[in-house]
Structures are given as structure tokens and as C-alpha cells.
Design an enzyme around this catalytic site. Structure first.
Site, PDB file in Angstrom:
ATOM      1  N   HIS B 193      34.491 -19.693  12.805  1.00  0.00           N
ATOM      2  CA  HIS B 193      34.306 -18.278  13.118  1.00  0.00           C
ATOM      3  C   HIS B 193      34.790 -17.444  11.947  1.00  0.00           C
ATOM      4  O   HIS B 193      35.887 -17.633  11.450  1.00  0.00           O
ATOM      5  CB  HIS B 193      35.081 -17.930  14.388  1.00  0.00           C
ATOM      6  CG  HIS B 193      34.591 -16.657  15.016  1.00  0.00           C
ATOM      7  ND1 HIS B 193      34.836 -15.433  14.471  1.00  0.00           N
ATOM      8  CD2 HIS B 193      33.847 -16.438  16.117  1.00  0.00           C
ATOM      9  CE1 HIS B 193      34.268 -14.503  15.233  1.00  0.00           C
ATOM     10  NE2 HIS B 193      33.660 -15.082  16.237  1.00  0.00           N
ATOM     11  N   LEU B 228      35.541 -17.304  24.843  1.00  0.00           N
ATOM     12  CA  LEU B 228      34.859 -17.157  23.554  1.00  0.00           C
ATOM     13  C   LEU B 228      35.824 -17.045  22.370  1.00  0.00           C
ATOM     14  O   LEU B 228      36.658 -16.137  22.336  1.00  0.00           O
ATOM     15  CB  LEU B 228      33.944 -15.920  23.597  1.00  0.00           C
ATOM     16  CG  LEU B 228      33.099 -15.699  22.320  1.00  0.00           C
ATOM     17  CD1 LEU B 228      32.150 -16.844  22.071  1.00  0.00           C
ATOM     18  CD2 LEU B 228      32.342 -14.381  22.420  1.00  0.00           C
ATOM     19  N   ASP B 229      35.685 -17.953  21.426  1.00  0.00           N
ATOM     20  CA  ASP B 229      36.445 -17.921  20.171  1.00  0.00           C
ATOM     21  C   ASP B 229      37.952 -17.898  20.391  1.00  0.00           C
ATOM     22  O   ASP B 229      38.704 -17.393  19.555  1.00  0.00           O
ATOM     23  CB  ASP B 229      36.042 -16.703  19.327  1.00  0.00           C
ATOM     24  CG  ASP B 229      34.606 -16.811  18.863  1.00  0.00           C
ATOM     25  OD1 ASP B 229      34.152 -17.939  18.611  1.00  0.00           O
ATOM     26  OD2 ASP B 229      33.934 -15.778  18.753  1.00  0.00           O
ATOM     27  N   ALA B 230      38.403 -18.421  21.503  1.00  0.00           N
ATOM     28  CA  ALA B 230      39.844 -18.408  21.794  1.00  0.00           C
ATOM     29  C   ALA B 230      40.393 -19.815  21.987  1.00  0.00           C
ATOM     30  O   ALA B 230      41.498 -19.986  22.472  1.00  0.00           O
ATOM     31  CB  ALA B 230      40.126 -17.554  23.021  1.00  0.00           C
TER      32      ALA B 230
END
Lengths: 285, 285, 285, 285
Positions: B193, B228-230
Site C-alpha cells: 500500500h 481495509l489496509d489495517a
């Protein structure tokens, strides 16, 4: 480096002939340029200049230079300033209990690595008083009573004004300045903030970073505005961490990056390398 | 380095005698250790081990080693796995239009810099088909119809299952995986990311970074979870930028840091150096 | 972090069963491991261990632990030591006129960021005497008469011996120690050296770096041996420079990297993380 | 970024009025500056400029601009050139067996990340022929017979001349160019060199670095002169290593830093950001 110079800092709308007009003016007056930086922001079509000239190359002083330059500045609608390197900036340092940033700046000051005057140190604690006093610098201990914040900041404001400060450095001051103080000294208050803003907002950022397993922690040096920790960024850096680092390790590594980033940011500011443009900075490193 | 080895990866509650029990077992069996990493998490009192031994030092194969080790694993309530370096992991690469991460991983694969098998590349575009095909790797072009996302991801799931994948790498895949896929392959889907999560959430992060005047941009390689993205962070890095960098410059510098961070993160995973512990990772670099 | 611990540091020829023997011994005695590092050098087949255990987990003191461990150490031909974190190491600081390294180490000492005792500072100049004395640390001013170097170093040797030093740090001491002193304290004298050794040997390295147009300058922290600046390397780092940097800029940036590298190197040494192996180091960061 | 521009690159003795003369000339002609860099070398009193202007802001083409500028150039004794961004530079790539630098540059070329033409690849081995050919680029395989080096380099010279090259990149070419070739293309041959020059001269630098226990390895991108690996430095970088890194690890990490440094160095050259001044460079990043 340490020779007597004038720095002419300009920002204005871009126009063909702008650099020519400024450099022709300086050449006509006899100014010998030793450093020059230019930047045009393509989004806003705004132009930024920083020009350093030897003071001795001009037959008169800074006031005469300013008055001769004024018509050109008016013509191009410039925001501008001329600074004289023989006049050190006056930097008020504000601290709390932690000494890492304050100690670092005092070292750079007393070793002549950075040239500035320190009219005083202001702190809401007396932990650092003895150390500061060894340097023959005034130390104002102004404790914060949570019930009397207004009075406290009135005292701080008076100390700043009495010291005739050019810059206020929050060297881990740990108190949020009230909006009226932020507004009174725009582009003059410099703060250092741990971690990656706004990555871990709220309390105990190092604990949050540890729980999230991040691999880098950092620090941001920025101008203070009335929006908390969201002012224009002057400098940033990071340090690598791993799962081996305990919370105290993170705090220790964070301190190192904080003090290095603050020292670099303050240096840029003192050397008039930071130009503000809305909420961002142009830093002519 | 490339010799035939077994890697024994263990995580379990810490107890006095744990390392002694494991290392005594391995010594009794004749295992010659070539690499060993240990970590005890002081918060959770959990212990993590990674031990690499030469396959030839044992008189039998990996299955026998596993069955002999099982009683010890039961006694200490271990989560554990034994991997055999002679069996390369099967890595499905998923991409979209941008080639920087895919090209980088294909280079590392074809030059034997990283050892893994690529059963196939899955993409919702055909831009990279010719390049992938030159490598004699299957390329599955599965366009995304916004009205038929469920069907699309059913196709993707089938391709992954048919390829018998050990790892799925989202090499700038640009589509959000549905929760059921995230849940089906826990700790097996690796994403890269841009920017500093969660610093600039939302669209056009490079534009946001430019407007904010940040001095560093970065990339995060993490396991995909349904948040999401965590997910747990495997690797991160940054690159320095300045006001001189236009948006295309930021994108270009961001690509370099993205591909380097993804390659390092994938390498750690392939070498069984990443141990999961809740939402954080232990990375035995 | 700051809890009372013992550190067992071992290096010896590798053998199957080595880790098992040591960890079984520690488990039998009840030692609770909080940190453990192992490394096997594939070239020399030598094994290195650093194990940290909680002092309270053992029913006796360090002397008893040592005597119980001795038979195992003999069996495996170990070079080993056991250190007790409740006994701070005694660090003699030697400096000349430049204060950056000394100031940095004094800050880390007085803020408890690093735990060690400073029996005295030895310097051939008196520039830093007042600053050191503010810390209530003895300052021995021993000027160097070029005609009487032997006498000078006899004085230095006596000061070191009287201070019962565990470590001697050359914090920009600027004098070459005579071979007999180097030989007397092997692995105990730590030096910091500017630039990239041996890239710019000889005088005025920053001038040489500037003339050559290098883009990075650095610092190396190493143990002193009788071969000048060629001892085992503990830590290194670099900082980016450009043509804009004048010689004074290089010197200033060099100071920052020097003091940071020295502080990290000394920390590793104080925490018994540096194991010597011929002319190289194993650093368990 | 990718708009049609002219770049005016100047170096000459410094004089008051120099910037004014150049910028007044450009303003009079109507040139809209989009980027400008200036540097004065205080040692030699030499001045360096790089000015980028929009091609469309001028009513004529580059040849007319050159002839109008010539009188000013003569007056100030300038070394100067004007480049047109619509004419991509022609870059001959020379390689041997290792593909990391070549693959990286081909990726940046085919993805339009860097704008240049590749008339051909020259190699003394055929290992990379198939890969290069997939890109529809000519591949000249010219094996080196140690007895016939002169003939080999005659062939290489002819290939370079036939390709009308502006730049020759030694992308791990592994052969020492003869002095006549070095002298024929001054400031046009770019090399990438592992390790820290001249830190580990001689064979097997990674082995030497490992034996010495260094903590950083790096790469240097420089112009080729007839003094081996001692030409003007364009770019450098390092990567951190530890005792855990085997020789193959060092080689792998070295490759990553080599290809990144070469790509950055070539980019600076292609964008006319590198000005030569004796044996050093001014790099307007």
C-alpha cells in the site's frame, strides 16, 4: 558561511521577466550573489526566491537596499523580506520536563554550531532550571494551574513579547497553545511532534505504534497553527524499529529523531530557507 | 543459504524450559542448527522461535520429524509448522495495469534471486499479458464488471484454489477483496500500500501528500484482513521528497519504494521469517 | 528493560547439542529467559550466544551461577562471561577540544537514557572542564607535550587504572594511543572516526571528500587495536550531502553522524551485545 | 514534467550581473521559466546554471535561440548547451551476464518512467539476448578474446558510433574500457560500481567487506575517466547489513542498491541535471 550577508526572500505571482527584474536590480546595485534558489509552483503559478548577497558588495546598508527595492516589490506584488545575517534571530525556547530537545539546541547554541540568541527559556516545570542557568540564560518557571490556563498563557505571552522574540520553539512543551497565541505569531512558532501525524492521534502514540507493529517511527517539525499539529511541515524523518523494541526503546529512539528533526527545522528557519505557501512550505535546503 | 534445510516455526505461551525442551529434542535427533531466532513478547508472555536445521543432519524425512515432534508440541500448546526448503512455495501474483511491482518480482524470480513457483498471474486487465507470457507463466485475464463483482471473485477464488497457492500477492491489484476471500486465506495474502497508512486515507493520496507538503512518502507491506489496509504490517519504508517533486515525481518515487518494500516483505514471508501475533508481526530478519 | 538481569555471553566452536546443553542448564536452575540471541558463523563454524535472564528467577547470586556453569563451559571450550545489570559499567571518557560527542554522551548519562558510571573525563585540553564539572564528574586535564608523549600516556594509563574502568571511550580524543595501551585493554577501548575508513586516509578528510564530490559522508565506531582505525567495527552510518554543502557544512553534518554512531556503538557494548570474533563483530542489536 | 521544454545549461566564471544578463535575455525573448537552478562554487569562483523554459513560450525554434544566445555566451566565456526535451537522448547499454541493472533500466524505459531511446545493447555474453530481444531492441553479442582486446574494443567503438549514442551506460559490463575510449566520450560514459570506492579495492569486495565486518555496503554511479573508478561521482547510496548477512545476501543487497543508484544517476544525466567541474559534479536534483 559566516560572512556578513543579506538574504532577500520573495514570493509573488509568476510573470515573465520576474527573475530578470530582480537580478538586474541586484546587479545594478553591485550585489554579489553567493546563493540563489528559485521555485515556481505549477499549481498556483506562484514564484519563490531566496537570494543571498555579500553585504560588503553593496555601498550602503540594509535600510537603503530595502527602500531602493520597494518599487520593484510593489510592481510585482511581492511578499518579501530582507534579513541581515549580522543580526541573530531571537529564539525563545519553551520546554516542559523532558530535556532531549532543549539539551540538543543548547549544545548547538553554545558550540556556535547554530547562530541565534536565546532571550529566555520558559517552562511550566523547574526540572531544567539548573541546567539552563549554567548557560547564563534566563529561565522563567510558570507552572500551569488547569483552572487558570488563561492567566498562564497571558504570562507566557508577556514573556514572549518582553523578550522581543523572532521565533518561539516548542521544544517538547506539552501544552496546547490557545488560538489567540497561535494567531498572534503566524509562521513564528515551531513545534516538534512525535510519530507520524496523523497516523496515531490521541494519547500514548508509542503504545499504539507498538500494538500495530509498525516498522518505522518518526517526527515532524512544523509551524503551529490553530489546528492542532496540522500546520505547515518544515522537516520530517523516521527511524527503523522492530518487535525487539520495547516501549522504552521506542521512546528513546523517538527522542533521537525528534531532536534531530527539530534542529534541522530550526536551522532552515533561522537561515530563512523556509517559505510559506498556504499550508505547505517551500524549503530551500 | 540454498542448502536443503527444514525450518521449525513455533509460537506458544512462555514457560521455563521451553527452549531447553525444543533444543534438546533437536539435538537428540541429530539436527544441526544453522540459524535460530527467539523472541519473548513481554506484554503477552508469548514465545516465538524459528530454527533452521540442515536436512542432511537428520536420518529421516520431514514427516517423521513432524510425528516425533508432535508430543512436545502438544505438551507446550504450540502453534507450529515445519517447512522444507526443497519445496518452493507457490505464489499467485495478482496485478492490474501498473507493472512496477509485478516486473520487479518477475525479475527476482527469473534471476533466481528469490526461490518460489508462480502457478499463474491473475489480472483484471490484459496490459501485462505479453510480458508475463514471455516468462512462460499462465496469465488469467478476468475483467471486473462492477455489476458482477461476486462472479468475478468466484472466478478468482477458483483460480487460486486450482493453482494450489501457498501465497497470494496483491502486486498493485487495485481491487478490494471481499471479506470471505480475506477470511479464507488468513496470513496468506500479502498487499502493498502506498503512502503512510492511515495518514492519507481516501482517494489520490499523492495529491493529498503534495498539498500537505510532506517531506517523506512511504509504502507498507501487510497481510490482508477484512479491515481495509489495517492488517499486520510486515515491512515499511520511506523515501525523502521535497517541494521540487511534482505529482508524477511522487508517483515515480512511490513506485520505487513500493516495489522494494513488497519484495522484502515477500522474501521474509517465503523464508518463514514472519510470525503472526494478533494484529502484529514478529519478523526475524 | 531496567529490571535486574544477568547476561550470559558465550562464544565457542559449534557442536550439535550446544544450545540444548546451555538452555537445559538454565532451565534446570530455574532461569527465566527474557532475551536470547544465537548466531553460527558458517565460515569458521563458531557459535555465539547472548542470553538474558531475570535475576529474581534464580535462588542464588551471580557467583554461584558462575561456578555451577563452569563445568559446562569447560566441556564446550567456551569463552564466556556473566554480567549483572545491577552493576553499571565504569566508562572513562577521553576528549580533546571538540564537545559534540562528549556533550551527547553526558546528556544520555544525566537523563538516565543510558546507564553507566563515569569515574572521570580525561582531556589534553581544558576547554570542556567547566561543562564536565557542572555534572560533578572529575576532569583530569593532562596536556600533551610532543617531547614527552611517553610521560603523558603513563599519566593516562594511571588515571584509567585508578578509575577501575571497564570501558574507555575516545570521544574525539584526537591523539593516537601507543601500542602498549591498545594491547592492555583489548575490546575495551571504543573510538569514533569520521568519514569512510579507509576511503580518505590522511589529513583533512572533509576537504578530500568535498574535492572528490562524494554524496555521502559517514562515521565508524570501532574497537581500538594497534592498527590505526582498523579495529573491529561496531556501528556505522552515513548522511547525505551535496555540492551545496561547504566544508563547514560537512564538518557539522559529520559531527551529527559521529555522535549518533558513537552513542549507538557504546550502547551495544554496555548491553553486552557486541561479541568479538577475530577482526569482526557480531552485534546482537 | 513531460511538456516540451528547452534546457539551458551554463558554467562559467562568476561575475556580478551574470544571472541578470541571462535572465534578462530570456525574458526579452519571452521564455517562460519553469525550473531554475544556480550554484556558485566558492573555491573556484565558478558559476553554474540550469534553466528550463517552455518551448511554446518562444516564437522560434532551438537553433534560433542558440544563435541569439551565442553573443552573451561569448561575452561571459560560457561553456553551455541547449537541449530540447522533444529529442530523447540515445543511450547505448553495455552489459555482461548479470541482469539486475539492465532489467531495471529496461523496465523504466518500457514503462515510460524514463524517456530515452535505446539504439542497442552491447554485451560480451549472450545470456541476456532473448530478454532484450523481447523488447525489440538490437542486441550485439561481441565476445571478448583476451588475446584480441584491441579488436574487441574497435568493434565496440564502431557499434557506439554507428548508434549515434549520446550516452553509454556500463550496466555491470565488467570489462575495463581502454583509455582511448574513455577519452573519446568524456562525460558520456556512466558506470556503476559496487562497494565503497576506494574502500575495498581489488577482487572480491563483498568477501572483504564481510571479513572486515562492515555494517553498510553501497554503490557509486560515476562518469568513466581513464583513472579506474575514480571519475566524477554522480550518485551514491548505501544499505545496512549485519553479521547475519552471508556473502550471497551481501551480493543480493548490493544489487538492489546498485540498480537504484544507477537509475537515479542516469535520470539526473538524461535531465541535464549533472554539471561537471573538474573531477566533481554539481547535481541539481
Amino acid at each position: 558561511m559566516s560572512s556578513h550577508s543579506y538574504r532577500l526572500i520573495i514570493s509573488c505571482p509568476d510573470r515573465v521577466g520576474l527573475v530578470a527584474a530582480v537580478s538586474s536590480f541586484l546587479a545594478k546595485e553591485g550585489g554579489l550573489l553567493t546563493e540563489a534558489n528559485y521555485y515556481r509552483d505549477p499549481e498556483s503559478n506562484w514564484f519563490f526566491m531566496r537570494q543571498v548577497m555579500e553585504a560588503n558588495s553593496l555601498p550602503y546598508g540594509p535600510d537603503e537596499l530595502k527602500s531602493r527595492f520597494q518599487p520593484l516589490a510593489d510592481k510585482f506584488q511581492m511578499q518579501w523580506q530582507l534579513t541581515d545575517t549580522s543580526v541573530p534571530k531571537r529564539v525563545v525556547l519553551m520546554a516542559s520536563k523532558q530535556s532531549h530537545c532543549l539539551s540538543d539546541l543548547l549544545y548547538r547554541w553554545r558550540s556556535d554550531e547554530m547562530k541565534f540568541d536565546i532571550p529566555c527559556v520558559i517552562s511550566n516545570h523547574n526540572d531544567l532550571e539548573s541546567y539552563v542557568s549554567w548557560h547564563n540564560i534566563d529561565y522563567h518557571h510558570t507552572p500551569v494551574d488547569p483552572e487558570k490556563k488563561v492567566e498562564h498563557f497571558n504570562t507566557v505571552e508577556k514573556l514572549i513579547d518582553d523578550s522581543n522574540a523572532d521565533v518561539i520553539v516548542l521544544a517538547r512543551y506539552m501544552q496546547i497553545l490557545p488560538p489567540n497565541l497561535c494567531a498572534k505569531y503566524p509562521g513564528k512558532i515551531i513545534n516538534i511532534h512525535h510519530s507520524f501525524l496523523p497516523a496515531f492521534v490521541g494519547a500514548k502514540p508509542y503504545h499504539q505504534a507498538s500494538e500495530r507493529g509498525v516498522k518505522l517511527i518518526g517526527a515532524t517539525c512544523h509551524y503551529v497553527t490553530d489546528e492542532l499539529d496540522a500546520g505547515p511541515i518544515i522537516e520530517q524523518d523516521v527511524v527503523r524499529i522492530s518487535h525487539h523494541d520495547s516501549i522504552p526503546d521506542l521512546v528513546r529512539k523517538g527522542k533521537d529523531v525528534e531532536k534531530n528533526v527539530l534542529a534541522r527545522g530550526l536551522r532552515y528557519h533561522l537561515e530563512d530557507r523556509v517559505l510559506l505557501h498556504g499550508n505547505k512550505t517551500i524549503v530551500f535546503e
